[in-house]
Design a protein around this motif. Structure first.
Motif, PDB file in Angstrom:
ATOM      1  N   LYS A  18     -12.993  -2.395   4.822  1.00 24.62           N
ATOM      2  CA  LYS A  18     -13.864  -1.983   3.727  1.00 24.62           C
ATOM      3  C   LYS A  18     -14.916  -0.995   4.218  1.00 24.62           C
ATOM      4  CE  LYS A  18     -13.379  -6.564   1.644  1.00 24.62           C
ATOM      5  NZ  LYS A  18     -14.078  -7.811   1.265  1.00 24.62           N
ATOM      6  N   SER A  19     -15.498  -0.285   3.280  1.00 27.82           N
ATOM      7  CA  SER A  19     -16.526   0.680   3.626  1.00 27.82           C
ATOM      8  C   SER A  19     -17.725  -0.020   4.248  1.00 27.82           C
ATOM      9  CB  SER A  19     -16.968   1.432   2.362  1.00 27.82           C
ATOM     10  OG  SER A  19     -18.124   2.197   2.631  1.00 27.82           O
TER      11      SER A  19
ATOM     12  N   TRP B 188       0.826  -1.214   0.000  1.00 27.49           N
ATOM     13  CA  TRP B 188       0.000   0.000   0.000  1.00 27.49           C
ATOM     14  C   TRP B 188       0.860   1.264   0.000  1.00 27.49           C
ATOM     15  CZ3 TRP B 188      -5.103   1.490  -0.190  1.00 27.49           C
ATOM     16  CH2 TRP B 188      -5.400   2.762   0.295  1.00 27.49           C
TER      17      TRP B 188
ATOM     18  N   CYS C 121      -6.060   2.242 -14.086  1.00 25.95           N
ATOM     19  CA  CYS C 121      -7.122   2.083 -13.091  1.00 25.95           C
ATOM     20  C   CYS C 121      -7.979   3.342 -12.930  1.00 25.95           C
ATOM     21  CB  CYS C 121      -6.513   1.726 -11.731  1.00 25.95           C
ATOM     22  SG  CYS C 121      -5.695   0.127 -11.666  1.00 25.95           S
TER      23      CYS C 121
ATOM     24  N   ALA D 228      -6.253  -5.618  -7.243  1.00 24.96           N
ATOM     25  CA  ALA D 228      -7.286  -4.954  -6.450  1.00 24.96           C
ATOM     26  C   ALA D 228      -6.698  -3.817  -5.626  1.00 24.96           C
ATOM     27  CB  ALA D 228      -7.964  -5.979  -5.548  1.00 24.96           C
ATOM     28  N   LEU D 229      -5.463  -4.006  -5.122  1.00 24.12           N
ATOM     29  CA  LEU D 229      -4.845  -2.954  -4.320  1.00 24.12           C
ATOM     30  C   LEU D 229      -4.539  -1.725  -5.168  1.00 24.12           C
ATOM     31  CD1 LEU D 229      -4.134  -2.673  -1.357  1.00 24.12           C
ATOM     32  CD2 LEU D 229      -1.792  -3.349  -1.897  1.00 24.12           C
TER      33      LEU D 229
ATOM     34  N   LYS E 135      -7.067  -1.235   6.783  1.00 22.54           N
ATOM     35  CA  LYS E 135      -7.916  -0.482   5.854  1.00 22.54           C
ATOM     36  C   LYS E 135      -9.212  -1.258   5.645  1.00 22.54           C
ATOM     37  CE  LYS E 135      -4.778  -0.567   2.684  1.00 22.54           C
ATOM     38  NZ  LYS E 135      -3.687  -1.193   3.457  1.00 22.54           N
TER      39      LYS E 135
ATOM     40  N   ALA F 180      -8.573   4.766  -6.357  1.00 25.27           N
ATOM     41  CA  ALA F 180      -9.881   5.263  -5.905  1.00 25.27           C
ATOM     42  C   ALA F 180      -9.717   6.242  -4.737  1.00 25.27           C
ATOM     43  CB  ALA F 180     -10.767   4.088  -5.503  1.00 25.27           C
ATOM     44  N   ALA F 181      -8.776   5.945  -3.840  1.00 24.67           N
ATOM     45  CA  ALA F 181      -8.539   6.850  -2.717  1.00 24.67           C
ATOM     46  C   ALA F 181      -8.003   8.194  -3.201  1.00 24.67           C
ATOM     47  CB  ALA F 181      -7.560   6.213  -1.733  1.00 24.67           C
TER      48      ALA F 181
ATOM     49  N   HIS G 184      -6.357  -0.647  -7.621  1.00 28.37           N
ATOM     50  CA  HIS G 184      -7.646   0.046  -7.740  1.00 28.37           C
ATOM     51  C   HIS G 184      -7.994   0.802  -6.456  1.00 28.37           C
ATOM     52  CE1 HIS G 184      -9.329  -1.174 -11.651  1.00 28.37           C
ATOM     53  NE2 HIS G 184      -8.602  -2.260 -11.498  1.00 28.37           N
ATOM     54  N   GLU G 185      -7.709   0.186  -5.299  1.00 26.10           N
ATOM     55  CA  GLU G 185      -8.032   0.843  -4.035  1.00 26.10           C
ATOM     56  C   GLU G 185      -7.259   2.146  -3.879  1.00 26.10           C
ATOM     57  OE1 GLU G 185      -7.736  -1.556  -0.570  1.00 26.10           O
ATOM     58  OE2 GLU G 185      -8.660  -3.309  -1.502  1.00 26.10           O
TER      59      GLU G 185
ATOM     60  N   ASN H 192      -5.501  -6.224   5.436  1.00 27.53           N
ATOM     61  CA  ASN H 192      -5.056  -6.593   4.097  1.00 27.53           C
ATOM     62  C   ASN H 192      -4.511  -8.018   4.097  1.00 27.53           C
ATOM     63  OD1 ASN H 192      -2.816  -5.996   5.648  1.00 27.53           O
ATOM     64  ND2 ASN H 192      -1.671  -5.026   3.976  1.00 27.53           N
TER      65      ASN H 192
END
Length: 554
Positions: free
Chosen positions: A407-408, A270, A333, A346-347, A405, A353-354, A349-350, A448
């Motif tokens: 998830k929402s 991350w 992404c 996936a990381l 971290k 997105a952040a 994308h995270e 994670n």
């Protein structure tokens, strides 16, 4: 090509910012040269022109191959089909990884086919029989899918067992009649009735068993496509694949053993992705040239950060070329990107997105991470290593939230069979609440760590935490599920000698009988009752029970 020979393959590709070719190679005097990299570099040898970076190519490798052939060069072509006994080389097998057509989105493919292939590759690497009966394989495959498959995918080994038989990878040689398509409930009935032998084709199996380098290259190609952004150690241990080397040396023939083959660098964490994403965002969401001073500076910074131990870095760790490739993955992404998908996890994308949602906050985080490199420091592995080898990697010293971290927990809308339903994330909220509460008690929480909900570390001890929601007062069902998952994860994800504590967290009381049952299994329990946390004797003894209401303010 003379420059390629002088520098060697890896140094040449790094200098001009290209990855390794998978399909097409220029062949001269028995030597192979990566076709696209050769064309890109050749532009720099023309008077008044610069090398052509990979992003400026308008076509794929096949377009480059056609151009080189028009100039009189011999260019190899990938084999599109494998017949028993054919001389399959490593490049062909990697090409076949790209030919797989799994369900799911391109950036998040369903992992069933990949996990079945990794399981079979592990068998090949250990010299086990190529073919195995369905009834002998199904339970082992189902456990593998349950642990390492996507959380939204059911553990259904029958589908890849049949689906791959329609590819060049797999065969069902004694199937009675036509092999069914891989959908619907009829697949499982057919497999149970016929119980066919299944396994890798003879051509694939022979190549994997004759060359450990090819086995390693194919394994890494599957990991890159299906598990990008995740640490592969647990999975490789589960399928019993030992790949201390990747690929071949410069100029070596594909499929030959290379004494000085190199380790694959660890996956991006991350914090590293935050730094690369900040640079990509600063460049209007495009990658920079490999020779750009900013890329070179970030490469040096990543190499200086105390994130990965020296023992796992391997050769080529966070080179300028790898930084440029990661920038390209992150740029793809971005929600406004119209470029073709690349290897992105996936990381990735995270993090993107952040940055899109909270650019100022993420840039501030990037500056904080940069500040960690200002002085010497031990790696996290040295500072806070638990007795197990499964400590999640990737946290810069001092940034304790880097691996926590959750998830929402915001409600979202899902369309299910022509209905629109509101789905709640109570489970994610409970993970979030307990993780923060444990943090206040001095634990280091990590989320994670898929498929695990949460892990805690403190004073070199490690706890595996599973969070369960109790619905309609049925605590017995939740307890039964948590026992199965905790024991399964400990068995598959940790070494037999690892000292791992097991913790079950519930959203409401489970009753004295269930608490006693869990204690008898060596599992501590923690639960909420109104606004306070409560726990079993072992949970209280280990300091796992928060005091008072530790939920974040809303």
């Amino acid at each position: 090509m003379g420059e390629f020979d002088r520098l060697g393959r890896d140094a040449f590709l790094a200098r001009f910012g290209f990855g390794r070719a998978r399909s097409y190679f220029v062949e001269v005097d028995g030597r192979q040269y990566d076709s696209k990299a050769i064309v890109g570099a050749a532009h720099g040898f023309v008077s008044g022109m610069n090398p052509l970076p990979a992003k400026d190519f308008s076509g794929g490798e096949d377009t480059v191959a056609s151009h080189l052939r028009s100039l009189g060069f011999a260019v190899s072509s990938p084999s599109r089909a494998l017949q028993p006994g054919s001389n399959v080389n490593g490049v062909d097998l990697i090409e076949l990884v790209d030919h797989l057509r799994p369900a799911g989105r391109p950036e998040r493919p369903v992992r069933h086919q990949a996990l079945l292939l990794l399981w079979a590759i592990g068998r090949a690497g250990r010299g086990l029989p190529r073919l195995v009966r369905w009834t002998e394989a199904q339970n082992e495959l189902r456990s593998l899918l349950d642990v390492f498959g996507l959380p939204e995918s059911a553990a259904t080994p029958e589908y890849p067992f049949v689906a791959l038989a329609h590819t060049e990878w797999w065969e069902l040689p004694d199937a009675d009649g036509e092999v069914p398509s891989a959908h619907g409930s009829g697949v499982l009935r057919w497999l149970n009735a016929v119980n066919p032998l299944g396994g890798l084709t003879a051509a694939v199996y022979d190549r994997l068993t004759s060359s450990h380098n090819n086995l390693a290259e194919v394994t890494l190609a599957l990991l890159d496509r299906f598990f990008a952004g995740e640490q592969p150690d647990d999975l490789l241990s589960a399928v019993q694949i030992d790949i201390p080397v990747v690929g071949t040396g410069s100029g070596a023939a594909v499929g030959t053993a290379v004494p000085d083959a190199k380790k694959r660098p660890p996956l991006w964490t991350w914090n590293e992705l935050v730094l690369a994403c900040a640079l990509t965002a600063d460049n209007d969401w495009h990658e920079l040239d490999v020779n750009d001073p900013r890329v070179i500076e970030l490469s040096a910074l990543l190499q200086s950060l105390p994130i990965h131990a020296e023992s796992v870095r391997g050769d080529g760790f966070r080179t300028a070329a790898s930084v440029r490739r990661k920038m390209a993955n992150l740029a793809h992404c971005h929600p406004n990107s119209t470029r073709r998908a690349s290897n992105r996890g996936a990381l990735d994308h995270e993090v993107v997105a952040a940055f899109v949602d909270r650019p100022d906050e993420m840039r501030s985080l990037a500056e904080q991470i940069r500040g960690q490199a200002s002085g010497p420091g031990a790696t996290i592995e040295q500072q806070n290593a638990p007795t197990t080898t499964q400590q999640p990697a990737g946290v810069v010293a001092g940034n304790v939230f880097a691996q926590f971290k959750p998830k929402s927990d915001t409600a979202y809308v899902a369309a299910i069979k022509a209905q629109v339903q509101t789905k709640n994330r109570h489970h994610e909220r409970l993970v979030h609440e307990y993780g923060l509460a444990a943090r206040a008690l001095g634990f280091t929480p990590a989320t994670n760590v898929h498929p695990r909900d949460l892990t805690l570390t403190r004073d070199r001890r490690h706890w595996l935490v599973e969070v369960k929601m109790i619905y309609r007062g049925n605590a017995v069902e939740a307890v039964r599920a948590v026992v199965g998952q905790l024991l399964q994860y400990r068995h598959f994800l940790y070494p037999p000698t690892g000292d791992v504590g097991l913790v079950a967290v519930f959203n409401e009381p489970i009753g004295d009988a269930c608490v006693g049952f869990l204690e008898a299994q060596g599992i501590s329990s923690v639960w909420r009752h109104l606004d306070t946390w409560h726990g079993s004797l072992s949970a209280t003894r280990d300091g796992l029970v928060p005091v008072g209401d530790s939920r974040p303010a809303v």
